[in-house]
Design an enzyme around this catalytic site. Structure first.
Site, PDB file in Angstrom:
ATOM      1  CG  HIS A 267      -2.068   0.850   1.295  1.00 20.35           C
ATOM      2  ND1 HIS A 267      -2.442   1.671   0.265  1.00 20.35           N
ATOM      3  CD2 HIS A 267      -2.952   1.118   2.312  1.00 20.35           C
ATOM      4  CE1 HIS A 267      -3.493   2.396   0.628  1.00 20.35           C
ATOM      5  NE2 HIS A 267      -3.822   2.085   1.864  1.00 20.35           N
ATOM      6  CG  HIS A 308      -4.108   0.236  -8.188  1.00 18.87           C
ATOM      7  ND1 HIS A 308      -5.466   0.119  -7.992  1.00 18.87           N
ATOM      8  CD2 HIS A 308      -3.649   1.086  -7.254  1.00 18.87           C
ATOM      9  CE1 HIS A 308      -5.812   0.891  -6.982  1.00 18.87           C
ATOM     10  NE2 HIS A 308      -4.738   1.488  -6.507  1.00 18.87           N
ATOM     11  CG  ASP A 365       2.974   4.696  -3.958  1.00 20.51           C
ATOM     12  OD1 ASP A 365       2.845   5.875  -3.602  1.00 20.51           O
ATOM     13  OD2 ASP A 365       2.345   3.750  -3.450  1.00 20.51           O
TER      14      ASP A 365
HETATM   15  N1  CMC Z   1       5.481  -7.160  -9.739  1.00 13.71           N
HETATM   16  C1  CMC Z   1       5.400  -8.417 -10.260  1.00 13.71           C
HETATM   17  N2  CMC Z   1       4.243  -9.110 -10.336  1.00 13.71           N
HETATM   18  C2  CMC Z   1       3.134  -8.519  -9.890  1.00 13.71           C
HETATM   19  C3  CMC Z   1       3.139  -7.232  -9.357  1.00 13.71           C
HETATM   20  C4  CMC Z   1       4.368  -6.536  -9.291  1.00 13.71           C
HETATM   21  N3  CMC Z   1       4.425  -5.294  -8.775  1.00 13.71           N
HETATM   22  N4  CMC Z   1       1.886  -6.890  -8.979  1.00 13.71           N
HETATM   23  C5  CMC Z   1       1.115  -7.953  -9.278  1.00 13.71           C
HETATM   24  N5  CMC Z   1       1.865  -8.937  -9.837  1.00 13.71           N
HETATM   25  C6  CMC Z   1       1.368 -10.215 -10.365  1.00 13.71           C
HETATM   26  C7  CMC Z   1       1.027 -11.185  -9.241  1.00 13.71           C
HETATM   27  O1  CMC Z   1       2.138 -11.989  -8.889  1.00 13.71           O
HETATM   28  C8  CMC Z   1      -0.097 -11.974  -9.864  1.00 13.71           C
HETATM   29  O2  CMC Z   1       0.468 -12.889 -10.785  1.00 13.71           O
HETATM   30  P1  CMC Z   1      -0.248 -14.327 -11.011  1.00 13.71           P
HETATM   31  O3  CMC Z   1      -1.619 -14.034 -11.542  1.00 13.71           O
HETATM   32  O4  CMC Z   1       0.643 -15.036 -11.982  1.00 13.71           O
HETATM   33  O5  CMC Z   1      -0.271 -14.992  -9.667  1.00 13.71           O
HETATM   34  C9  CMC Z   1      -0.849 -10.938 -10.684  1.00 13.71           C
HETATM   35  O6  CMC Z   1       0.144  -9.943 -11.036  1.00 13.71           O
HETATM   36  C10 CMC Z   1      -2.006 -10.278  -9.945  1.00 13.71           C
HETATM   37  O7  CMC Z   1      -1.472  -9.741  -8.739  1.00 13.71           O
HETATM   38  P2  CMC Z   1      -2.230  -9.731  -7.353  1.00 13.71           P
HETATM   39  O8  CMC Z   1      -1.221  -9.736  -6.253  1.00 13.71           O
HETATM   40  O9  CMC Z   1      -3.280 -10.795  -7.332  1.00 13.71           O
HETATM   41  O10 CMC Z   1      -2.943  -8.321  -7.448  1.00 13.71           O
HETATM   42  P3  CMC Z   1      -3.590  -7.517  -6.261  1.00 13.71           P
HETATM   43  O11 CMC Z   1      -4.674  -6.732  -6.840  1.00 13.71           O
HETATM   44  O12 CMC Z   1      -3.935  -8.447  -5.148  1.00 13.71           O
HETATM   45  O13 CMC Z   1      -2.396  -6.584  -5.742  1.00 13.71           O
HETATM   46  C11 CMC Z   1      -0.900  -4.754  -5.559  1.00 13.71           C
HETATM   47  C12 CMC Z   1      -2.255  -5.258  -6.114  1.00 13.71           C
HETATM   48  C13 CMC Z   1      -0.825  -3.238  -5.756  1.00 13.71           C
HETATM   49  C14 CMC Z   1      -0.822  -5.050  -4.055  1.00 13.71           C
HETATM   50  C15 CMC Z   1       0.245  -5.458  -6.329  1.00 13.71           C
HETATM   51  O14 CMC Z   1       0.171  -5.145  -7.696  1.00 13.71           O
HETATM   52  C16 CMC Z   1       1.621  -5.106  -5.769  1.00 13.71           C
HETATM   53  O15 CMC Z   1       2.071  -5.740  -4.827  1.00 13.71           O
HETATM   54  N6  CMC Z   1       2.297  -4.080  -6.353  1.00 13.71           N
HETATM   55  C17 CMC Z   1       3.578  -3.623  -5.821  1.00 13.71           C
HETATM   56  C18 CMC Z   1       3.347  -2.738  -4.622  1.00 13.71           C
HETATM   57  C19 CMC Z   1       2.801  -1.389  -4.979  1.00 13.71           C
HETATM   58  O16 CMC Z   1       3.303  -0.717  -5.876  1.00 13.71           O
HETATM   59  N7  CMC Z   1       1.778  -0.944  -4.222  1.00 13.71           N
HETATM   60  C20 CMC Z   1       1.197   0.397  -4.361  1.00 13.71           C
HETATM   61  C21 CMC Z   1      -0.212   0.353  -4.858  1.00 13.71           C
HETATM   62  S1  CMC Z   1      -0.760   1.981  -5.416  1.00 13.71           S
HETATM   63  C22 CMC Z   1      -0.770   2.972  -4.000  1.00 13.71           C
HETATM   64  C23 CMC Z   1      -1.871   2.640  -3.084  1.00 13.71           C
HETATM   65  O17 CMC Z   1      -3.015   3.021  -3.352  1.00 13.71           O
HETATM   66  O18 CMC Z   1      -1.601   2.030  -2.067  1.00 13.71           O
END
Ligand code: CMC
Length: 430
Positions: A267, A308, A365
């Site tokens: 986050h 996201h 971010d």
């Molecule tokens: N790098 C590599 N792979 C990723 C990433 C990433 N940053 N984000 C998602 N994935 C992959 C994930 O491994 C999954 O792959 P698979 O379907 O093969 O298992 C797929 O993409 C879907 O990801 P998810 O974890 O199910 O997606 P989510 O909606 O649960 O998570 C997130 C969203 C933002 C937590 C995630 O994208 C992440 O961890 N990003 C990096 C951290 C980040 O930049 N966070 C800030 C978010 S924006 C500011 C805010 O509002 O907080």
């Protein structure tokens, strides 16, 4: 409520249930499942609440497929370019843009709440010098319930508004004090002649030994970043604030919980993690290696600032910060190699099948940290900067919830543990 329903038939019991479809003013239609358990005996399973709406809200609208973000109907692009953080604060809290006199009065109110009780400063001085500022922020904000206990009636609209103003006004004061504690500098008290962003820069960077001149470019950039972070509908920290608030807890406790949720790298902690990641990559020649790691399911490394839950096309805030990043660096006459590295990383990731297929784009971010760095804000203060902006969303959403009937937030589970078994005395266990 619409006239539409969705019919669910349980083949086991052969019972049928008409589930009403709820439509908001915008956004996807939503099935109201509140009768599901009483009528058919089922719960729903939705880890991470990806398809579950927990409330109705008038505040912020996101369309993730089209990359739309609006506060009270106003597009974020217009607000970031033409408005000010104080105006946005008023808009989020009260629903409409202020008139000139409303804005003047509101600004004065916020300004006159910026000081903290001197004991708050003693509290901060009790932390170890290198305590993370988010630890200080969450602890100190929670402690404020003890400073304002006469005005903690969550059912009293005047108390709620006062707490909202206090939280918005004092958050930058506490965040800056946390930084000064690390630096070993004496307290810098707020100055009422300055606007919100200028005052924060003054409290962060002024020292008694010399006059501190506020750089208008820095103050403007900061104001814009605060606008971008101000609200984002039911994100993890805001949902936390609502959940804690649903129990009737006081607003300082709710916001302290929100700060704790924001701290995580998935986050708000991502802005700090992005900068650390860019330093770790170090050079454009190593980008490929880190992209490979981000794709490797056996490696916990993720590309920070990418992806996201809601935006599956682009994050409109990232488009704004990307542009602002170039402008601010140029205006300040800085040339940061981390920006070149970030752009290269973005380009390679956006061409890579893994990221394309999963619709992973830079989020807010990805570029904000480079701007903060250009303003002289240290990396550990990036997430507190996010918290300062998001405080407005937290309190606006908390006020909205508190002002209308709501139930305690209480999700269910799928139990996967032992069935019933008898207790065994300790001397009889193997
Ligand atoms: N790098 C590599 N792979 C990723 C990433 C990433 N940053 N984000 C998602 N994935 C992959 C994930 O491994 C999954 O792959 P698979 O379907 O093969 O298992 C797929 O993409 C879907 O990801 P998810 O974890 O199910 O997606 P989510 O909606 O649960 O998570 C997130 C969203 C933002 C937590 C995630 O994208 C992440 O961890 N990003 C990096 C951290 C980040 O930049 N966070 C800030 C978010 S924006 C500011 C805010 O509002 O907080």
């Amino acid at each position: 409520m619409t006239n539409r329903t969705v019919t669910l038939t349980d083949p086991q019991s052969e019972k049928t249930l008409e589930l009403p479809v709820v439509a908001g003013s915008e956004g996807d239609p939503t099935i109201d499942i509140t009768r599901l358990n009483p009528e058919l005996g089922y719960f729903t399973y939705d880890p991470g609440y990806g398809t579950t709406a927990n409330c109705k809200s008038d505040i912020t609208f996101i369309d993730g497929a089209s990359g739309i973000l609006r506060y009270r109907g106003y597009p974020i692009e217009q607000l970031a370019e033409r408005s000010s953080f104080m105006e946005i604060t008023f808009l989020l809290l009260y629903g409409e843009l202020p008139t000139a006199s409303q804005l003047r009065d509101f600004q004065r109110d916020i300004t006159y709440h910026t000081m903290v009780h001197e004991k708050v400063n003693s509290f901060i001085s009790g932390f170890h010098y290198d305590a993370h500022p988010m630890a200080i922020l969450s602890g100190v904000i929670a402690s404020m319930a003890g400073f304002y206990q006469q005005n903690l009636d969550v059912n009293n609209p005047e108390h709620r508004e006062l707490a909202a103003k206090r939280l918005i006004a004092k958050m930058p004061t506490v965040a800056a004090a946390a930084y000064r504690h690390y630096m070993g500098w004496p307290s810098a008290y707020p100055r009422n002649s300055l606007n919100y962003a200028e005052n924060f820069l003054h409290m962060m960077f002024s020292v008694p030994a010399e006059a501190y001149e506020i750089n208008p470019i820095a103050a403007k950039a900061l104001d814009m970043l605060l606008i971008l972070h101000a609200d984002h509908e039911q994100n993890a920290s805001t949902s936390t604030v609502r959940l804690v608030g649903s129990t009737g807890a006081n607003p300082y406790a709710c916001v302290a919980a929100g700060i704790a949720a924001l701290w995580g790298p998935a986050h708000g902690g991502a802005n700090e993690a992005v900068l650390r990641m860019l330093h770790q990559i170090g050079d454009v020649s190593r980008v490929g290696e880190f992209i490979k790691r981000a794709k490797d399911k056996n490696d916990p490394f993720r590309l920070m600032g990418f992806g996201h839950r809601v935006y599956k096309n682009f994050d409109p805030r990232a488009t704004i910060t990307r542009k602002a990043c170039h402008e601010v660096l140029a205006d300040l006459g800085q040339n940061d190699p981390l920006l070149d590295l970030a752009m290269k990383l973005e380009k390679i990731a956006l061409e890579d099948d893994y990221f394309v297929q999963r619709k992973l784009y830079p989020n807010v971010d990805f570029y904000s940290g480079i701007i903060y760095k250009a303003l002289g804000i240290p990396t550990t203060m990036f997430t507190p900067m996010f918290a300062i902006g998001r405080t407005v969303g937290w309190v606006a959403q908390w006020m909205e919830q508190s002002a209308s009937p709501h139930r305690i937030g209480r999700p269910r589970q799928i139990y996967t543990g032992h069935g019933e078994r008898d207790y065994i005395e300790i001397d009889k266990r193997d």
